[in-house]
Every structure is written in C-alpha cells, then in structure tokens.
Design an enzyme around this catalytic site. Structure first.
Site, mmCIF file in Angstrom:
data_model
loop_
_atom_site.group_PDB
_atom_site.id
_atom_site.type_symbol
_atom_site.label_atom_id
_atom_site.label_comp_id
_atom_site.label_asym_id
_atom_site.label_seq_id
_atom_site.Cartn_x
_atom_site.Cartn_y
_atom_site.Cartn_z
ATOM 1 C CB SER A 105 -0.956 -0.052 1.197
ATOM 2 O OG SER A 105 -1.866 0.997 1.149
ATOM 3 C CG ASP A 247 -2.908 3.964 -1.678
ATOM 4 O OD1 ASP A 247 -3.746 3.722 -2.578
ATOM 5 O OD2 ASP A 247 -2.805 3.281 -0.655
ATOM 6 C CG ASP A 249 -3.121 -0.544 -2.248
ATOM 7 O OD1 ASP A 249 -2.801 0.601 -1.877
ATOM 8 O OD2 ASP A 249 -3.833 -1.289 -1.553
ATOM 9 C CG ASP A 251 -6.432 1.033 -0.671
ATOM 10 O OD1 ASP A 251 -5.503 1.844 -0.858
ATOM 11 O OD2 ASP A 251 -6.423 0.201 0.267
HETATM 12 MG MG MG Z 1 -3.567 1.470 -0.069
#
Ligand code: MG
Length: 455
Positions: A105, A247, A249, A251
């Site tokens: 992340s 970010d 990834d 999300d």
């Molecule tokens: Mg993330």
C-alpha cells in the site's frame, strides 16, 4: 516503522531484500490455501485470484505465493498489475474462494506485503487471520500436500469489470457534459491505467503524471500534503478543475482543489458521502478516528463508528445496510462495487457532486463545517499503555466514552481518540475540534497523562 516481518490482521508485510523472502511468501501462500481448504469451501471453488501493485519485488512474491497455493491444490488466477479494489471485485466476480494482493500500500518503496481477502472480497476477520497465522507459523501443511496440485491461469478483465461497476452507480452523462479537466497522480503505482480509462469514460480531459506502473515511486507514496507538491503545481499550471492522487494500490484517494491546494484526505469521504446521501439517504459507517465532518453531513444518529480497520467498517456497512462508508484517510467504500476502499468510486462521486452542484472543489469544501485535527504518536509499552487509557478516563470524565477500540472521548466541542498500535508498542492520539487550540489542548493533556504514567 519496525523492520521486522509483520504478520498482521491484513496479511504479511516486510522488506523483500531482508525478511519477506520467497520462502516466507511461498509458506504464507500455502498457509492461506490450507486455511481455505479446511474452512470447507465447496469443491470446485478452491481458486484464488492474485494481483499485485507495481513494486519491483512484485513478480517474485507473486510467483512464490502462487507456488505455495498450487502446492496444496489451490488453483490461481493471475490478474497482473491491478488495484486492491480490483482484486476484491474479481474475487467475487470469478466466484473465487479468496484473493491475494501483493502490495505494501502506501508504505515506503522498500516494503512489500501479501494482503489476503476471503471469497466475500473482504479481509479475513480477526479469528480467521489468527488461524492463517497459526498454520503459517506451525507449518501445518502436511495433510493437504498430497491432495494434488492447483493450476494457474490468467485473466485481464479487471479494469473493464471495475469500470463497469463504477459507471453502474453514477450518472456518466451528467459528468461528461461538464468536460472536467483532471490531473491524475498515480505515483507510478497500480491505479493509473484503470483510472485513466474511467476518467476518459466520464468525458474528462486527463493530464496524467506518474502513471507508468514501474514501481519506481515518483514521490513518497502516501497521498499526504507534503508528498503531492508536483500534483498541486500541475493543477495550477494546467488550470485544471481538480487533482486526484492515488496511493500505490489505488484504494485511497486524496484531492487537490482548482487553486492547486491540497484539501486534506478527510474531505474525500466527506465529499463522496455528501453526494451519495443526497441521492440515497441512509446510514454511514466509519472508524473512530475519522472527522466529525461526516456526522454534520449525515445528520444526527446516522453514523456508525467502528474500530479502526477497513474490514470493521465494511462489516458494519453490510450489517447496517449503510449507503456509504469508509475512512478518513481517503478511503471510500460503496458495497455495491465491493466491500473495500476504492479510489475509482471516490473519483466518480466527487466528479458527480461537482457536476450536480456546479461548484468547484474549493466551494464545495467551504460548504462543509471545518475542523482542526491534530495527530500525535509515542512509544509506550503494554501495561503502561493500559494504565494510561484508565488515567485518561478519569481526566476526561465529562466526555461520552467509546471503548470499542482504545478509547474515544466525545466532547461538545470536539473529540479525542487514543489507540494502541496492533503491531508496534506505540500509542496514537488523534484529536479534532472546531478551534485549533482546543484540539491541541486535548493532545497536550494526553502528553501530560503519559508523562505522569511513565513517571
Ligand atoms: Mg492502499
């Protein structure tokens, strides 16, 4: 941050060059496979989707986790470089027993991680996470090794399915009519490709920066003010309507207004909720550390507060039929898309709000009562941390108290949340109030209590 290999509630996290080795990843994949098999997923459904963010250690970890899963008879569907919400969506879409995301992340570039999802598309609840950890630490693999090997296949439909789901819950035409100019900063993570496609569908003119999934992050990857100078500049230079930062990834989403000012991650959920609730009045779920703005937007009694952690929010949303939910770190959840934070859903809702209200981001922000948030963290060991929480209870005895995750004190002028980290001997203190000095005052009091407890 600790440099130990961390086996937490959401998976395994470490540094591939030091402790998150191929062996560790393979064993962890095997442990997840054993867990899925012993939890009795029905025959023929023992498949797992695997996706990764763009980190350069991703291919190695994906191969290792895949080997581990296949070795205990679980078949793997490789989704390639996709976002975390993308893996969650595909896990359900393909009727898989679970999902794996190779990502750390927003953590610094040297880290990577293995995040697990159950067939619901959600992270495992605590009990399941504990069982997976136990299998991993005790090498409880033997009985399943003889059950034959799983196969591996590829699927590259994640983007189209994800976009279709987002378009299914917003009004594409009304957004496209506005012809918004958007600067998108994907930090060279996993989200650039799919976000550009979505924004194109929404008729936006997109100026994409850091949109190559090279894993060479163009700046520190957490979408915070201090890391988004380039995005702010580009918004100003191009006269854009809005800047979006994902970010690695994808999300979480942070927003920059039309003047090139970072508005703060707390506003992502606030703006998304403002739109969703105006169309579909209902309840909202968020964690105890999220701004009171959401209470002002949703109205009295409409906000369900949960322990920190995405899975807690998602579970509360499903249980209480919440129309929107998420976290103050820029994580917006709409369970119609998936029970995970999704930067694409957040973009859709924010653009929809701009289109409907015919207001700029700065004007929309000005229309929401503002608060000041102060955050602090410090090292404190277990027993003393507990003692500190008790002591704080005595000092703030006039507050309304919620003990579902650390302690949250609600006052008429603000709130204070004290919470121990799950992985490190650290206490986090977050305070918010209409007046900055008031919020700072809560934190100063916490530091005094700490000093007293620690002698
Ligand atoms: Mg993330």
């Amino acid at each position: 941050m600790s440099r130990e290999l961390i086996i937490g509630i959401s998976g395994l996290r470490g540094i591939p060059a030091e402790n998150l080795t191929a062996k560790a990843a393979e064993d962890y994949g095997r442990a997840f496979g054993v867990f899925l098999k012993e939890s009795g997923v029905r025959e023929g459904r023992v498949g797992v989707c695997i996706g990764r963010d763009s980190r350069t250690s991703g291919p190695m970890l994906r191969s290792a986790v895949t080997s581990g899963l296949c070795s205990v008879g679980v078949s793997v569907v490789d989704l390639g470089i996709v976002s975390t919400p993308g893996v969650s969506i595909m896990t359900k879409e393909l009727d898989c027993a679970g999902g794996v995301v190779i990502t750390a992340s927003h953590n610094p570039i040297e880290y990577n991680g293995i995040k697990l999802l159950l067939g619901s598309g959600m992270a495992p609840p605590r009990e399941a996470a504990e069982r997976i950890k136990q299998i991993y630490l005790n090498d409880e693999f033997d009985s399943f090794q003889k059950s034959g090997q799983g196969g591996r296949s590829k699927n590259d439909h994640t983007d189209e399915i994800h976009i279709k789901k987002v378009l299914g819950i917003i009004d594409r035409v009304s957004i496209a009519r506005c012809g918004f100019k958007v600067v998108l900063d994907s930090v060279n993570g996993a989200g650039g490709r799919v976000a550009k496609k979505l924004l194109a569908e929404l008729g936006c003119e997109v100026i994409a920066i850091n949109d190559k999934p090279t894993g060479i992050f163009a700046h520190e990857p957490e979408p915070l003010r201090q890391n988004l100078g380039q995005l702010c500049e580009e918004v100003k230079k191009n006269g854009a309507d809005v800047g979006f930062a994902q970010d690695p990834d994808a999300d979480r989403l942070a927003i920059v207004d039309e003047n090139g000012s970072y508005i703060g991650e707390e506003y992502t959920l606030a703006l998304a909720a403002k739109y969703v609730l105006s169309e579909r009045p209902g309840r909202v779920a968020t964690n105890l550390s999220t701004s009171r703005m959401i209470d002002d937007i949703a109205g009295p009694g409409s906000v369900i507060r949960t322990a920190v952690g995405e899975v807690n929010v998602a579970e509360a949303m499903l249980k209480n039929d919440c129309v929107i939910g998420g976290e103050g770190n820029g994580g917006v959840i709409d369970v119609r898309i998936g029970p995970v934070r999704d930067s694409l859903a957040a973009m859709g809702f924010v653009l929809q709000l701009m289109a409907r209200e015919r207001l700029s981001i700065s004007e929309l922000v000005a229309g929401i009562p503002a608060y000041h948030m102060v955050k602090e963290k410090f090292t404190i060991e277990g027993d003393l941390a507990e003692k500190m929480l008790d002591e704080a209870g005595k000092v703030f005895s006039d507050a309304r108290v919620d003990r579902s995750d650390g302690v949250r004190f609600d006052f008429s002028e603000g709130w204070l949340h004290l919470r121990r980290s799950n992985t490190e001997p650290i206490m986090r203190a977050i305070a918010e109030a209409e007046i900055a000095d008031k919020a700072r005052g809560y934190i100063d009091m916490v530091l005094k209590i700490r000093d007293k407890v620690m002698g």
